[in-house]
Scaffold this motif. Structure first.
Motif, PDB file in Angstrom:
ATOM      1  N   VAL A   2      -3.792   6.335   0.046  1.00  0.00           N
ATOM      2  CA  VAL A   2      -3.658   5.629   1.322  1.00  0.00           C
ATOM      3  C   VAL A   2      -2.196   5.517   1.736  1.00  0.00           C
ATOM      4  CG1 VAL A   2      -3.955   3.400   2.476  1.00  0.00           C
ATOM      5  CG2 VAL A   2      -5.815   4.365   1.126  1.00  0.00           C
ATOM      6  N   SER A   3      -1.325   5.135   0.808  1.00  0.00           N
ATOM      7  CA  SER A   3       0.091   4.970   1.151  1.00  0.00           C
ATOM      8  C   SER A   3       0.716   6.304   1.544  1.00  0.00           C
ATOM      9  CB  SER A   3       0.866   4.329  -0.002  1.00  0.00           C
ATOM     10  OG  SER A   3       0.807   5.109  -1.177  1.00  0.00           O
ATOM     11  N   GLU A   4       0.299   7.396   0.892  1.00  0.00           N
ATOM     12  CA  GLU A   4       0.827   8.715   1.246  1.00  0.00           C
ATOM     13  C   GLU A   4       0.263   9.192   2.577  1.00  0.00           C
ATOM     14  OE1 GLU A   4       3.009  12.177   1.190  1.00  0.00           O
ATOM     15  OE2 GLU A   4       3.242  10.314   0.061  1.00  0.00           O
ATOM     16  N   ALA A   5      -0.978   8.829   2.890  1.00  0.00           N
ATOM     17  CA  ALA A   5      -1.593   9.245   4.156  1.00  0.00           C
ATOM     18  C   ALA A   5      -0.913   8.606   5.363  1.00  0.00           C
ATOM     19  CB  ALA A   5      -3.076   8.906   4.152  1.00  0.00           C
ATOM     20  N   ILE A   6      -0.420   7.378   5.218  1.00  0.00           N
ATOM     21  CA  ILE A   6       0.171   6.665   6.357  1.00  0.00           C
ATOM     22  C   ILE A   6       1.697   6.659   6.335  1.00  0.00           C
ATOM     23  CG2 ILE A   6      -1.860   5.183   6.579  1.00  0.00           C
ATOM     24  CD1 ILE A   6      -0.262   2.925   5.262  1.00  0.00           C
ATOM     25  N   ARG A   7       2.293   6.964   5.202  1.00  0.00           N
ATOM     26  CA  ARG A   7       3.748   6.839   5.003  1.00  0.00           C
ATOM     27  C   ARG A   7       4.536   7.607   6.068  1.00  0.00           C
ATOM     28  NH1 ARG A   7       7.392  10.061   2.463  1.00  0.00           N
ATOM     29  NH2 ARG A   7       5.712  11.485   1.833  1.00  0.00           N
ATOM     30  N   GLY A   8       5.482   6.894   6.722  1.00  0.00           N
ATOM     31  CA  GLY A   8       6.387   7.517   7.674  1.00  0.00           C
ATOM     32  C   GLY A   8       5.821   7.771   9.051  1.00  0.00           C
ATOM     33  N   ILE A   9       4.585   7.397   9.307  1.00  0.00           N
ATOM     34  CA  ILE A   9       3.930   7.672  10.589  1.00  0.00           C
ATOM     35  C   ILE A   9       3.916   6.416  11.462  1.00  0.00           C
ATOM     36  CG2 ILE A   9       1.770   8.328  11.709  1.00  0.00           C
ATOM     37  CD1 ILE A   9       1.089   9.964   9.245  1.00  0.00           C
ATOM     38  N   GLY A  10       4.442   6.515  12.675  1.00  0.00           N
ATOM     39  CA  GLY A  10       4.351   5.417  13.643  1.00  0.00           C
ATOM     40  C   GLY A  10       4.728   4.069  13.072  1.00  0.00           C
ATOM     41  N   THR A  16      -1.455  -4.334  -4.479  1.00  0.00           N
ATOM     42  CA  THR A  16      -0.671  -5.523  -4.123  1.00  0.00           C
ATOM     43  C   THR A  16       0.671  -5.133  -3.520  1.00  0.00           C
ATOM     44  OG1 THR A  16       0.010  -5.608  -6.447  1.00  0.00           O
ATOM     45  CG2 THR A  16      -1.692  -7.150  -5.742  1.00  0.00           C
ATOM     46  N   GLU A  17       1.265  -4.048  -4.012  1.00  0.00           N
ATOM     47  CA  GLU A  17       2.560  -3.600  -3.494  1.00  0.00           C
ATOM     48  C   GLU A  17       2.413  -3.063  -2.076  1.00  0.00           C
ATOM     49  OE1 GLU A  17       6.355  -2.352  -2.659  1.00  0.00           O
ATOM     50  OE2 GLU A  17       5.642  -3.814  -4.153  1.00  0.00           O
ATOM     51  N   LEU A  18       1.376  -2.267  -1.823  1.00  0.00           N
ATOM     52  CA  LEU A  18       1.156  -1.771  -0.465  1.00  0.00           C
ATOM     53  C   LEU A  18       0.864  -2.928   0.476  1.00  0.00           C
ATOM     54  CD1 LEU A  18       0.840   0.484   1.584  1.00  0.00           C
ATOM     55  CD2 LEU A  18      -1.546   0.749   0.854  1.00  0.00           C
ATOM     56  N   ASP A  19       0.064  -3.867   0.033  1.00  0.00           N
ATOM     57  CA  ASP A  19      -0.252  -5.040   0.850  1.00  0.00           C
ATOM     58  C   ASP A  19       1.013  -5.810   1.190  1.00  0.00           C
ATOM     59  OD1 ASP A  19      -2.285  -7.000   1.938  1.00  0.00           O
ATOM     60  OD2 ASP A  19      -1.288  -8.281   0.475  1.00  0.00           O
ATOM     61  N   SER A  20       1.917  -5.945   0.210  1.00  0.00           N
ATOM     62  CA  SER A  20       3.174  -6.645   0.431  1.00  0.00           C
ATOM     63  C   SER A  20       4.062  -5.900   1.423  1.00  0.00           C
ATOM     64  CB  SER A  20       3.910  -6.818  -0.904  1.00  0.00           C
ATOM     65  OG  SER A  20       5.143  -7.476  -0.725  1.00  0.00           O
ATOM     66  N   GLN A  21       4.097  -4.582   1.308  1.00  0.00           N
ATOM     67  CA  GLN A  21       4.882  -3.782   2.255  1.00  0.00           C
ATOM     68  C   GLN A  21       4.371  -3.964   3.680  1.00  0.00           C
ATOM     69  OE1 GLN A  21       5.949   0.348   1.443  1.00  0.00           O
ATOM     70  NE2 GLN A  21       5.212   0.109  -0.659  1.00  0.00           N
ATOM     71  N   LEU A  23       6.383  -5.659   6.895  1.00  0.00           N
ATOM     72  CA  LEU A  23       6.783  -4.867   8.060  1.00  0.00           C
ATOM     73  C   LEU A  23       6.517  -5.586   9.378  1.00  0.00           C
ATOM     74  CD1 LEU A  23       5.536  -1.285   7.109  1.00  0.00           C
ATOM     75  CD2 LEU A  23       7.889  -2.085   7.203  1.00  0.00           C
ATOM     76  N   ARG A  24       5.496  -6.420   9.399  1.00  0.00           N
ATOM     77  CA  ARG A  24       5.133  -7.176  10.606  1.00  0.00           C
ATOM     78  C   ARG A  24       4.874  -6.253  11.816  1.00  0.00           C
ATOM     79  NH1 ARG A  24       6.365 -12.661   9.983  1.00  0.00           N
ATOM     80  NH2 ARG A  24       7.607 -13.136   8.131  1.00  0.00           N
ATOM     81  N   LYS A  25       4.263  -5.118  11.547  1.00  0.00           N
ATOM     82  CA  LYS A  25       3.966  -4.171  12.613  1.00  0.00           C
ATOM     83  C   LYS A  25       2.511  -4.241  13.073  1.00  0.00           C
ATOM     84  CE  LYS A  25       8.009  -2.117  12.864  1.00  0.00           C
ATOM     85  NZ  LYS A  25       8.835  -2.167  14.096  1.00  0.00           N
ATOM     86  N   HIS A  26       1.684  -4.991  12.365  1.00  0.00           N
ATOM     87  CA  HIS A  26       0.275  -5.042  12.734  1.00  0.00           C
ATOM     88  C   HIS A  26       0.071  -5.900  13.980  1.00  0.00           C
ATOM     89  CE1 HIS A  26       1.061  -8.319   9.872  1.00  0.00           C
ATOM     90  NE2 HIS A  26       0.070  -8.983  10.432  1.00  0.00           N
ATOM     91  N   VAL A  27      -0.947  -5.557  14.742  1.00  0.00           N
ATOM     92  CA  VAL A  27      -1.232  -6.257  15.990  1.00  0.00           C
ATOM     93  C   VAL A  27      -2.457  -7.159  15.862  1.00  0.00           C
ATOM     94  CG1 VAL A  27      -0.171  -4.475  17.413  1.00  0.00           C
ATOM     95  CG2 VAL A  27      -2.589  -4.286  16.831  1.00  0.00           C
ATOM     96  N   GLY A  28      -2.981  -7.259  14.671  1.00  0.00           N
ATOM     97  CA  GLY A  28      -4.124  -8.132  14.408  1.00  0.00           C
ATOM     98  C   GLY A  28      -4.469  -8.083  12.941  1.00  0.00           C
ATOM     99  N   PHE A  87       3.985   2.803  10.427  1.00  0.00           N
ATOM    100  CA  PHE A  87       4.128   2.866   8.972  1.00  0.00           C
ATOM    101  C   PHE A  87       5.390   3.623   8.557  1.00  0.00           C
ATOM    102  CE2 PHE A  87      -0.430   3.233  10.150  1.00  0.00           C
ATOM    103  CZ  PHE A  87      -0.830   1.955   9.787  1.00  0.00           C
ATOM    104  N   ARG A  88       6.357   3.701   9.457  1.00  0.00           N
ATOM    105  CA  ARG A  88       7.556   4.503   9.222  1.00  0.00           C
ATOM    106  C   ARG A  88       8.281   4.109   7.938  1.00  0.00           C
ATOM    107  NH1 ARG A  88      12.407   4.533  13.566  1.00  0.00           N
ATOM    108  NH2 ARG A  88      12.523   2.387  12.802  1.00  0.00           N
TER     109      ARG A  88
END
Length: 220
Positions: free
Chosen positions: A172-180, A192-197, A201-206, A182-183
């Protein structure tokens, strides 16, 4: 008669040519044991993508029962799905690497396309492990969504899987890494580490944490 044929040929030549939206791929066992129902490309305006869908990342951080994972601080699972805002079921997509969630159309590549994708059913399954399940929604363009789909397909069902890394969060982290949005996401094998990242980032809209809040999130 020849004039009629030439006339028809002229009409044909004036018709704009289009290319097929269907991309031929090698559906090997390493990618997917079933041919997915590939979603059609998203609409474009003036060559640029229009936002008609959203990407959702699921973090299941309920502790596992496996002693080594518990010692290392690992948790349950990560997944990602894309749901169109326009309600078109054929645009749905789910990537669930190394997960136990099953669907008759999901092959070894752990990708699922089209109307078979149910965000509510998927999150309900994750909640069976406990209440610590978070779904974050991100605004993404068609191009970004297509890149996530392509990476997921290329990564397959259990990328980098071994005795210590089951592969779900690595995928999952490799699929989204660096995109939009998820930059700045970095690859990790720990849920837990991905969840923390993602939280940092505070990029989610919901965000949703149960089925009721998920239903609201999907209709925003």
């Amino acid at each position: 008669m020849r004039k009629q044929i030439r006339g028809l040929q002229n009409v044909y030549d004036e018709v704009p040519k289009t290319t097929s939206a269907l991309e031929l791929r090698d559906f090997s066992e390493a990618a997917n044991s079933f041919s997915p129902n590939v979603a059609s490309p998203r609409p474009l305006e003036n060559g640029k993508g229009t936002e008609v869908a959203a990407t959702y990342v699921v973090s299941n951080t309920n502790p596992t029962g496996w002693p080594l994972q518990a010692v290392l601080g690992n948790n349950m699972h990560s997944g990602v799905f894309i749901i169109p805002d326009d309600g078109d079921p054929e645009g749905r997509f789910l990537y669930n690497p190394a997960g136990s969630y099953m669907n008759r159309q999901m092959g070894s590549g752990r990708t699922l396309y089209g109307s078979e994708v149910s965000a509510e059913d998927y999150v309900r399954y994750q909640l069976r492990d406990g209440p610590n399940v978070t779904v974050r929604r991100y605004a993404t363009t068609p191009e970004e969504e297509e890149e996530i789909r392509k990476r997921a397909f290329d990564l397959g069902g259990a990328p980098a899987a071994n005795w210590i890394d089951p592969g779900c969060t690595t995928g999952v982290s490799e699929a989204i890494r660096g995109i939009g949005p998820f930059r700045h996401v970095e690859q990790t094998m720990w849920p837990t580490e991905l969840d923390s990242q993602l939280k940092g980032l505070r990029k989610h809209v919901g965000e949703a944490g149960d089925l009721e809040s998920l239903r609201r999130l999907l209709t925003k």
